[in-house]
Design a protein around this motif. Structure first.
Motif, mmCIF file in Angstrom:
data_model
loop_
_atom_site.group_PDB
_atom_site.id
_atom_site.type_symbol
_atom_site.label_atom_id
_atom_site.label_comp_id
_atom_site.label_asym_id
_atom_site.label_seq_id
_atom_site.Cartn_x
_atom_site.Cartn_y
_atom_site.Cartn_z
ATOM 1 N N GLN A 2 4.874 -6.371 1.089
ATOM 2 C CA GLN A 2 3.841 -7.806 1.213
ATOM 3 C C GLN A 2 2.831 -6.911 2.783
ATOM 4 O O GLN A 2 3.059 -5.877 3.124
ATOM 5 N N ALA A 3 1.402 -7.013 1.644
ATOM 6 C CA ALA A 3 0.908 -6.675 3.079
ATOM 7 C C ALA A 3 0.172 -7.168 4.400
ATOM 8 O O ALA A 3 0.048 -8.963 3.570
ATOM 9 N N HIS A 55 -5.996 -4.231 5.707
ATOM 10 C CA HIS A 55 -4.269 -4.505 5.709
ATOM 11 C C HIS A 55 -3.908 -3.694 5.681
ATOM 12 O O HIS A 55 -3.970 -1.778 6.115
ATOM 13 N N TRP A 57 0.895 -1.795 5.236
ATOM 14 C CA TRP A 57 2.262 -2.391 4.890
ATOM 15 C C TRP A 57 2.734 -1.151 5.471
ATOM 16 O O TRP A 57 2.381 -0.077 7.058
ATOM 17 N N ALA A 93 1.030 1.587 -6.814
ATOM 18 C CA ALA A 93 0.785 0.323 -7.412
ATOM 19 C C ALA A 93 -0.591 -0.152 -5.809
ATOM 20 O O ALA A 93 -0.792 -1.457 -5.630
ATOM 21 N N LEU A 94 -0.463 0.836 -4.663
ATOM 22 C CA LEU A 94 -0.851 0.240 -3.573
ATOM 23 C C LEU A 94 -2.333 0.055 -3.808
ATOM 24 O O LEU A 94 -3.265 -0.963 -3.794
ATOM 25 N N TRP A 97 -3.083 -2.657 -6.051
ATOM 26 C CA TRP A 97 -3.551 -3.767 -5.213
ATOM 27 C C TRP A 97 -4.369 -4.008 -4.305
ATOM 28 O O TRP A 97 -5.571 -4.450 -4.406
ATOM 29 N N CYS A 98 -5.236 -2.416 -4.094
ATOM 30 C CA CYS A 98 -6.652 -2.653 -2.855
ATOM 31 C C CYS A 98 -7.486 -2.168 -4.380
ATOM 32 O O CYS A 98 -9.139 -3.011 -4.090
ATOM 33 N N GLU A 99 -7.390 -2.065 -5.669
ATOM 34 C CA GLU A 99 -8.113 -2.411 -6.450
ATOM 35 C C GLU A 99 -8.959 -4.250 -6.487
ATOM 36 O O GLU A 99 -10.220 -3.735 -6.420
ATOM 37 N N GLN A 100 -7.577 -4.582 -7.071
ATOM 38 C CA GLN A 100 -7.616 -6.202 -7.234
ATOM 39 C C GLN A 100 -8.542 -6.820 -5.748
ATOM 40 O O GLN A 100 -9.461 -7.757 -5.934
ATOM 41 N N ALA A 101 -8.079 -6.203 -4.608
ATOM 42 C CA ALA A 101 -7.906 -6.789 -3.333
ATOM 43 C C ALA A 101 -10.020 -6.808 -3.174
ATOM 44 O O ALA A 101 -9.934 -7.749 -2.899
#
Length: 304
Positions: A2-3, A55, A57, A93-94, A97-101
């Motif tokens: 989880q971030a 953010h 991890w 994977a991270l 996540w960064c693209e979508q965030a």
């Protein structure tokens, strides 16, 4: 994993410490300088909440293994990972996540996003291939990273009546003025005061003119682990240019930081010479030499 979102100055210190260790292990190729984190967070993102931008991890031992600054206003993000994780499945994977965030953040602030943009240095071919595999293509040479190894410091002095000055919170009106007349006119004393009082600030050193205005300024960030410093940014007020003030300020800071922190090298990034010849000439005159080109890679975003 989880971030975890930025909460306070302690979190900033933790990610800075992690980044300094990674640079110690792997060098600066595709890594920020410690000073970039807070400057981009609190200065570049002054209209945004740091809790939404930064953010990180951690592993099972609570060591930071990756972090990101999200920049929806620039359609971009800076993802930084421990060297052993670069171009791995976890990195992928991270990165996703960064693209979508970033896209979700942009929508929340009403920013239309046509493309995502990330930076890649001209070293480290593996990372460029990593980006290309995810739909990013080379767009342009955006910055040049230069380094000063203290092999030679030129002679440089201020004009009569000018003096160096360590800025304080009492100077925010003059700081806003010199920032506005060096770059984009966007600061008020109140808005720049919030930047100045943010937990990232280390040194803001100005040149005071005989009329008490600030003629030039620089922010300086010290990496204690790698014994390096970063100038970010350096600016000269439009009323005081072509008088050697910016050069004198940088030489003063280089000497002072070497004396106070045993600094061994310094960095500054600037636009390519063809885009900003004056900045390139200034840094070259001080003794900075090209280390890396920084390129932008862009990925078009289809409308939803």
């Amino acid at each position: 994993m989880q971030a975890q979102a930025y909460q306070n100055a302690a979190d900033l210190g933790r990610v800075q410490a992690a980044l300094m260790r990674w640079v110690q292990q792997a060098g600066h190729c595709n890594y920020l300088h410690k000073g970039d984190i807070g400057h981009r967070l609190f200065n570049g993102g002054y209209k945004l909440r740091p809790q939404e931008m930064l953010h990180y991890w951690t592993d099972d031992a609570d060591h930071i293994i990756a972090f990101v600054n999200l920049y929806p206003q620039w359609e971009s993000f800076d993802l930084q990972l421990a060297p052993k994780l670069l171009c791995t499945d976890l990195h992928a994977a991270l990165f996703a996540w960064c693209e979508q965030a970033t896209l979700h953040f942009a929508r929340r602030i009403g920013k239309k996003t046509d493309a995502l943009v990330v930076e890649a240095f001209d070293c480290g071919q593996g990372y460029r291939a990593f980006l290309e595999a995810r739909g990013y293509v080379y767009d342009k040479h955006s910055f040049t990273m230069t380094r000063h190894d203290y092999d030679h410091l030129p002679l440089a002095s201020l004009p009569p009546g000018f003096r160096f000055h360590d800025a304080s919170a009492a100077d925010v009106e003059k700081l806003a003025d010199v920032h506005n007349h060096s770059f984009t006119n966007k600061w008020t004393p109140e808005s720049y005061g919030r930047v100045f009082r943010a937990p990232h600030m280390e040194y803001e050193i100005a040149v005071a003119a005989p009329d008490h205005r600030f003629a030039a300024f620089t922010n300086v960030w010290v990496d204690e682990v790698n014994r390096s410093l970063l100038f970010e940014p350096v600016g000269t007020h439009s009323d005081f240019r072509r008088r050697g003030i910016g050069k004198a300020l940088m030489v003063y800071v280089l000497k002072r930081m070497q004396s106070e922190h045993d600094i061994k090298c310094a960095y500054v990034c600037h636009e390519p010479p063809q885009a900003n010849p004056a900045a390139a000439a200034l840094y070259a005159a001080v003794g900075f030499r090209r280390l890396h080109e920084i390129h932008e890679y862009a990925k078009p975003i289809r409308p939803e």
